[in-house]
Motif scaffolding. Structure first.
Motif, PDB file in Angstrom:
ATOM      1  N   TRP A 176      54.099  30.655  48.985  1.00 20.92           N
ATOM      2  CA  TRP A 176      53.632  29.741  47.941  1.00 20.92           C
ATOM      3  C   TRP A 176      52.111  29.615  47.970  1.00 20.92           C
ATOM      4  O   TRP A 176      51.461  29.646  46.913  1.00 20.92           O
ATOM      5  N   VAL A 198      50.655  32.859  46.468  1.00 22.44           N
ATOM      6  CA  VAL A 198      50.853  32.943  45.019  1.00 22.44           C
ATOM      7  C   VAL A 198      49.968  31.926  44.307  1.00 22.44           C
ATOM      8  O   VAL A 198      49.329  32.239  43.282  1.00 22.44           O
ATOM      9  N   TYR A 199      49.905  30.708  44.826  1.00 18.55           N
ATOM     10  CA  TYR A 199      49.093  29.657  44.209  1.00 18.55           C
ATOM     11  C   TYR A 199      47.619  30.055  44.193  1.00 18.55           C
ATOM     12  O   TYR A 199      46.940  29.945  43.156  1.00 18.55           O
ATOM     13  N   SER A 201      46.379  33.036  44.328  1.00 14.54           N
ATOM     14  CA  SER A 201      46.196  34.189  43.444  1.00 14.54           C
ATOM     15  C   SER A 201      46.188  33.772  41.977  1.00 14.54           C
ATOM     16  O   SER A 201      45.342  34.236  41.194  1.00 14.54           O
ATOM     17  N   LEU A 202      47.099  32.893  41.583  1.00 12.30           N
ATOM     18  CA  LEU A 202      47.185  32.491  40.182  1.00 12.30           C
ATOM     19  C   LEU A 202      46.005  31.623  39.768  1.00 12.30           C
ATOM     20  O   LEU A 202      45.480  31.776  38.650  1.00 12.30           O
ATOM     21  N   ILE A 203      45.578  30.715  40.635  1.00 14.69           N
ATOM     22  CA  ILE A 203      44.405  29.887  40.335  1.00 14.69           C
ATOM     23  C   ILE A 203      43.180  30.777  40.164  1.00 14.69           C
ATOM     24  O   ILE A 203      42.374  30.612  39.232  1.00 14.69           O
ATOM     25  N   THR A 204      43.021  31.733  41.051  1.00 14.55           N
ATOM     26  CA  THR A 204      41.893  32.654  40.978  1.00 14.55           C
ATOM     27  C   THR A 204      41.921  33.455  39.688  1.00 14.55           C
ATOM     28  O   THR A 204      40.900  33.607  39.003  1.00 14.55           O
ATOM     29  N   LEU A 205      43.094  33.980  39.333  1.00 14.84           N
ATOM     30  CA  LEU A 205      43.224  34.784  38.122  1.00 14.84           C
ATOM     31  C   LEU A 205      42.892  33.957  36.882  1.00 14.84           C
ATOM     32  O   LEU A 205      42.203  34.448  35.970  1.00 14.84           O
ATOM     33  N   ALA A 206      43.370  32.715  36.835  1.00 15.16           N
ATOM     34  CA  ALA A 206      43.104  31.853  35.679  1.00 15.16           C
ATOM     35  C   ALA A 206      41.602  31.615  35.502  1.00 15.16           C
ATOM     36  O   ALA A 206      41.070  31.693  34.389  1.00 15.16           O
ATOM     37  N   LYS A 221      46.219  43.212  35.219  1.00 13.01           N
ATOM     38  CA  LYS A 221      47.061  43.814  36.260  1.00 13.01           C
ATOM     39  C   LYS A 221      46.223  44.256  37.448  1.00 13.01           C
ATOM     40  O   LYS A 221      46.536  43.944  38.607  1.00 13.01           O
ATOM     41  N   LEU A 243      44.813  41.232  39.317  1.00 13.44           N
ATOM     42  CA  LEU A 243      45.807  40.488  40.089  1.00 13.44           C
ATOM     43  C   LEU A 243      46.178  41.223  41.372  1.00 13.44           C
ATOM     44  O   LEU A 243      46.323  40.597  42.437  1.00 13.44           O
ATOM     45  N   SER A 259      53.954  42.607  40.658  1.00 12.88           N
ATOM     46  CA  SER A 259      52.931  42.317  39.645  1.00 12.88           C
ATOM     47  C   SER A 259      52.646  43.549  38.799  1.00 12.88           C
ATOM     48  O   SER A 259      52.578  43.467  37.560  1.00 12.88           O
TER      49      SER A 259
END
Length: 216
Positions: free
Chosen positions: A21, A24-25, A27-32, A144, A147, A195
Motif C-alpha cells: 500500500w 502504490v500510494y 507511486s500514484l501521488i507522484t504520478l498525479a 506508462k 509509472l 502497470s
C-alpha cells in the motif's frame, strides 16, 4: 527459501500488504503531481518551439541523474520521509511525460484540424474533440513509462524513510535473508508488469477508437 517465503506470508502478511500500500500510494501521488506539471507544459511545448526545446533539454538532463543520487541530494534541504521521495520521483517521472506529450500533439495531422475548422469548430472544440483524443495514445505511453520508472525508483525511497516494498528488500539485505529480497523484488516487478500490461491494453483500445472515429 520457498518455506521461508510461505512462513513469512503466514505470519507477517499484514506487514507485506502495508508495504504494498505504501508503495502504490507513493507511486500514484507522484504520478498525479507529475501529470499536473507535465501535461500543460508539454501542450505548450507543442505550440511554442523554444518551450519544446527547453522541455527536451530539461528531460534529457534529468535522465542522466541517478535515482539514488537525487534522493540523497534532497536530504540536506528537506530532510527524510515522504516529501523528498515524492519530489525526487516527480523529477524522474517528468522526462517521459514531457517528451510524449509534445510528440503526441505534434503528431496530430493538420488535415483533421482543417476538417474540424471547416465544420465550424473553434480552437477549444478542436483541442477537446480532435487534438487531445488523437494525442492521447502518445500521452498514455508517456504515463506508462513514467509509472514504471516511479514504481522501480520508489524502491530506493526506503533509504530516506518513505517506506514501500524497498523496506523488505533492504531488510533482507541487512539480515542476509534472501526470502525478503525475493518477496520485495518480485512484488515490484509484478507491479511494473501489471502497470505496463494495463496501459498497453488501454492504449490499444484508444487507438482502435481513434481509427473508427477519425478515419477520413
Amino acid at each position: 527459501m520457498l518455506t521461508q517465503i510461505i512462513h513469512y506470508f503466514q505470519n507477517d502478511s499484514g506487514q507485506y500488504w502495508q508495504c504494498v500500500w505504501q508503495h502504490v500510494y507513493l507511486s500514484l501521488i507522484t504520478l498525479a503531481i507529475a501529470l499536473v506539471i507535465a501535461l500543460p507544459l508539454g501542450y505548450l511545448g507543442s505550440r511554442v518551439k523554444p518551450v519544446a526545446a527547453f522541455c527536451t533539454a530539461f528531460a534529457q538532463g534529468l535522465r542522466i541523474i541517478p535515482s539514488l543520487a537525487l534522493l540523497f541530494l534532497l536530504i540536506p534541504f528537506i530532510g527524510t520521509g515522504m516529501l523528498p521521495a515524492i519530489i525526487a520521483l516527480v523529477v524522474l517521472a517528468l522526462p517521459p511525460l514531457l517528451i510524449n506529450t509534445i510528440l503526441g500533439f505534434n503528431e496530430v495531422s493538420p488535415l483533421y484540424k482543417e476538417v474540424g475548422t471547416a465544420l465550424g469548430m473553434d480552437l477549444r472544440q478542436l483541442r477537446r474533440q480532435i487534438e487531445i483524443p488523437l494525442a492521447l495514445p502518445y500521452i498514455l505511453n508517456g504515463v506508462k513509462l513514467a509509472l514504471v520508472e516511479i514504481i522501480a525508483s520508489a524502491t530506493l525511497a526506503t533509504y530516506i524513510g518513505a517506506g514501500g516494498l524497498g523496506t523488505l528488500i533492504f531488510t533482507g539485505l541487512g539480515l542476509y535473508d534472501m526470502s525478503y529480497v525475493v518477496i520485495g523484488g518480485v512484488s515490484v516487478a509484478l507491479l511494473s508488469l501489471l502497470s505496463m500490461a494495463g496501459f498497453d491494453l488501454l492504449i490499444r483500445r484508444v487507438r482502435q477508437h481513434d481509427k473508427a472515429s477519425y478515419s477520413i
